[in-house]
Design a protein around this motif. Sequence first.
Motif, PDB file in Angstrom:
ATOM      1  N   GLN A  67       0.806  -1.221   0.000  1.00  0.00           N
ATOM      2  CA  GLN A  67       0.000   0.000   0.000  1.00  0.00           C
ATOM      3  C   GLN A  67       0.842   1.277   0.000  1.00  0.00           C
ATOM      4  N   PHE A  68       1.928   1.286  -0.768  1.00  0.00           N
ATOM      5  CA  PHE A  68       2.746   2.477  -0.953  1.00  0.00           C
ATOM      6  C   PHE A  68       2.322   3.188  -2.229  1.00  0.00           C
ATOM      7  N   LYS A  69       2.579   4.473  -2.274  1.00  0.00           N
ATOM      8  CA  LYS A  69       2.519   5.238  -3.509  1.00  0.00           C
ATOM      9  C   LYS A  69       3.949   5.368  -3.999  1.00  0.00           C
ATOM     10  N   ILE A  70       4.127   5.646  -5.290  1.00  0.00           N
ATOM     11  CA  ILE A  70       5.472   5.772  -5.854  1.00  0.00           C
ATOM     12  C   ILE A  70       5.691   7.170  -6.395  1.00  0.00           C
ATOM     13  N   LEU A  71       6.827   7.731  -6.050  1.00  0.00           N
ATOM     14  CA  LEU A  71       7.297   9.007  -6.581  1.00  0.00           C
ATOM     15  C   LEU A  71       8.540   8.700  -7.420  1.00  0.00           C
ATOM     16  N   PRO A  72       8.409   8.671  -8.743  1.00  0.00           N
ATOM     17  CA  PRO A  72       9.554   8.323  -9.589  1.00  0.00           C
ATOM     18  C   PRO A  72      10.423   9.548  -9.896  1.00  0.00           C
ATOM     19  N   THR A  73      11.385   9.840  -9.047  1.00  0.00           N
ATOM     20  CA  THR A  73      12.273  10.977  -9.306  1.00  0.00           C
ATOM     21  C   THR A  73      13.387  10.614 -10.281  1.00  0.00           C
ATOM     22  N   CYS A  74      13.637   9.342 -10.470  1.00  0.00           N
ATOM     23  CA  CYS A  74      14.585   8.866 -11.481  1.00  0.00           C
ATOM     24  C   CYS A  74      13.986   9.129 -12.860  1.00  0.00           C
ATOM     25  N   THR A  75      14.754   9.713 -13.749  1.00  0.00           N
ATOM     26  CA  THR A  75      14.277  10.040 -15.092  1.00  0.00           C
ATOM     27  C   THR A  75      13.763   8.808 -15.832  1.00  0.00           C
ATOM     28  N   PHE A  76      14.497   7.719 -15.744  1.00  0.00           N
ATOM     29  CA  PHE A  76      14.070   6.497 -16.434  1.00  0.00           C
ATOM     30  C   PHE A  76      12.750   5.989 -15.863  1.00  0.00           C
ATOM     31  N   ALA A  77      12.657   5.872 -14.537  1.00  0.00           N
ATOM     32  CA  ALA A  77      11.426   5.375 -13.915  1.00  0.00           C
ATOM     33  C   ALA A  77      10.255   6.286 -14.265  1.00  0.00           C
ATOM     34  N   ARG A  78      10.466   7.592 -14.263  1.00  0.00           N
ATOM     35  CA  ARG A  78       9.406   8.528 -14.617  1.00  0.00           C
ATOM     36  C   ARG A  78       8.934   8.278 -16.054  1.00  0.00           C
ATOM     37  N   SER A  79       9.859   7.994 -16.966  1.00  0.00           N
ATOM     38  CA  SER A  79       9.464   7.735 -18.355  1.00  0.00           C
ATOM     39  C   SER A  79       8.640   6.452 -18.461  1.00  0.00           C
ATOM     40  N   VAL A  80       8.962   5.444 -17.657  1.00  0.00           N
ATOM     41  CA  VAL A  80       8.178   4.207 -17.652  1.00  0.00           C
ATOM     42  C   VAL A  80       6.764   4.501 -17.153  1.00  0.00           C
ATOM     43  N   PHE A  81       6.640   5.277 -16.085  1.00  0.00           N
ATOM     44  CA  PHE A  81       5.317   5.633 -15.571  1.00  0.00           C
ATOM     45  C   PHE A  81       4.533   6.448 -16.590  1.00  0.00           C
ATOM     46  N   ASN A  82       5.191   7.345 -17.296  1.00  0.00           N
ATOM     47  CA  ASN A  82       4.505   8.183 -18.283  1.00  0.00           C
ATOM     48  C   ASN A  82       3.905   7.370 -19.421  1.00  0.00           C
ATOM     49  N   ARG A  83       4.502   6.252 -19.750  1.00  0.00           N
ATOM     50  CA  ARG A  83       3.978   5.444 -20.861  1.00  0.00           C
ATOM     51  C   ARG A  83       3.255   4.176 -20.401  1.00  0.00           C
ATOM     52  N   THR A  84       3.002   4.053 -19.090  1.00  0.00           N
ATOM     53  CA  THR A  84       2.321   2.861 -18.570  1.00  0.00           C
ATOM     54  C   THR A  84       1.139   3.276 -17.684  1.00  0.00           C
ATOM     55  N   PRO A  85      -0.006   3.566 -18.289  1.00  0.00           N
ATOM     56  CA  PRO A  85      -1.174   3.990 -17.506  1.00  0.00           C
ATOM     57  C   PRO A  85      -1.609   2.970 -16.450  1.00  0.00           C
ATOM     58  N   ALA A  86      -1.261   1.710 -16.619  1.00  0.00           N
ATOM     59  CA  ALA A  86      -1.641   0.684 -15.644  1.00  0.00           C
ATOM     60  C   ALA A  86      -0.989   0.910 -14.282  1.00  0.00           C
ATOM     61  N   TYR A  87       0.022   1.770 -14.224  1.00  0.00           N
ATOM     62  CA  TYR A  87       0.696   2.054 -12.957  1.00  0.00           C
ATOM     63  C   TYR A  87       0.125   3.286 -12.250  1.00  0.00           C
ATOM     64  N   ASP A  88      -0.874   3.915 -12.834  1.00  0.00           N
ATOM     65  CA  ASP A  88      -1.427   5.151 -12.263  1.00  0.00           C
ATOM     66  C   ASP A  88      -1.944   4.980 -10.841  1.00  0.00           C
ATOM     67  N   ASP A  89      -2.380   3.766 -10.489  1.00  0.00           N
ATOM     68  CA  ASP A  89      -2.937   3.550  -9.151  1.00  0.00           C
ATOM     69  C   ASP A  89      -1.908   3.738  -8.042  1.00  0.00           C
ATOM     70  N   VAL A  90      -0.627   3.597  -8.341  1.00  0.00           N
ATOM     71  CA  VAL A  90       0.405   3.764  -7.316  1.00  0.00           C
ATOM     72  C   VAL A  90       1.203   5.060  -7.473  1.00  0.00           C
ATOM     73  N   LEU A  91       0.955   5.786  -8.534  1.00  0.00           N
ATOM     74  CA  LEU A  91       1.713   7.008  -8.814  1.00  0.00           C
ATOM     75  C   LEU A  91       1.263   8.154  -7.913  1.00  0.00           C
ATOM     76  N   VAL A  92       2.247   8.862  -7.339  1.00  0.00           N
ATOM     77  CA  VAL A  92       1.950  10.079  -6.592  1.00  0.00           C
ATOM     78  C   VAL A  92       1.444  11.102  -7.605  1.00  0.00           C
ATOM     79  N   LYS A  93       0.255  11.615  -7.377  1.00  0.00           N
ATOM     80  CA  LYS A  93      -0.335  12.582  -8.312  1.00  0.00           C
ATOM     81  C   LYS A  93       0.330  13.942  -8.159  1.00  0.00           C
ATOM     82  N   ASN A  94       0.189  14.763  -9.170  1.00  0.00           N
ATOM     83  CA  ASN A  94       0.737  16.132  -9.186  1.00  0.00           C
ATOM     84  C   ASN A  94       2.249  16.156  -9.108  1.00  0.00           C
ATOM     85  N   PHE A  95       2.874  15.193  -9.758  1.00  0.00           N
ATOM     86  CA  PHE A  95       4.342  15.157  -9.774  1.00  0.00           C
ATOM     87  C   PHE A  95       4.820  15.756 -11.065  1.00  0.00           C
TER      88      PHE A  95
END
Length: 95
Positions: A67-95
């Motif tokens: 039950q963690f949220k994820i804040l992807p401050t790593c450029t690579f991880a952020r790019s993966v989150f940007n192209r993977t909508p299935a991960y939105d449930d764990v993404l910290v919003k307004n990042f």
Amino acid sequence: MEIKQEEHHRTGVFYIDDNGNRLGEMRYLIRDGVMNIYHTEVDEKLQGHHMGEKLVEAGVKYARENQFKILPTCTFARSVFNRTPAYDDVLVKNF
């Protein structure tokens, strides 16, 4: 090859283990229920094999299980989150 995890207190790493050799890793810090992925690196001989994405996927699975949220401050991880909508449930919003 296998993805493994080590965690010590609030810091941790998912890493690619190939018979005792680390061929890539994704480092994170957990604070107040937020998992900050701050570094991802994969050995150049594995590049193009989506191993970095597999490390991020392992982190997402871990975050969901705990039950963690994820804040992807790593450029690579952020790019993966940007192209993977299935991960939105764990993404910290307004990042």
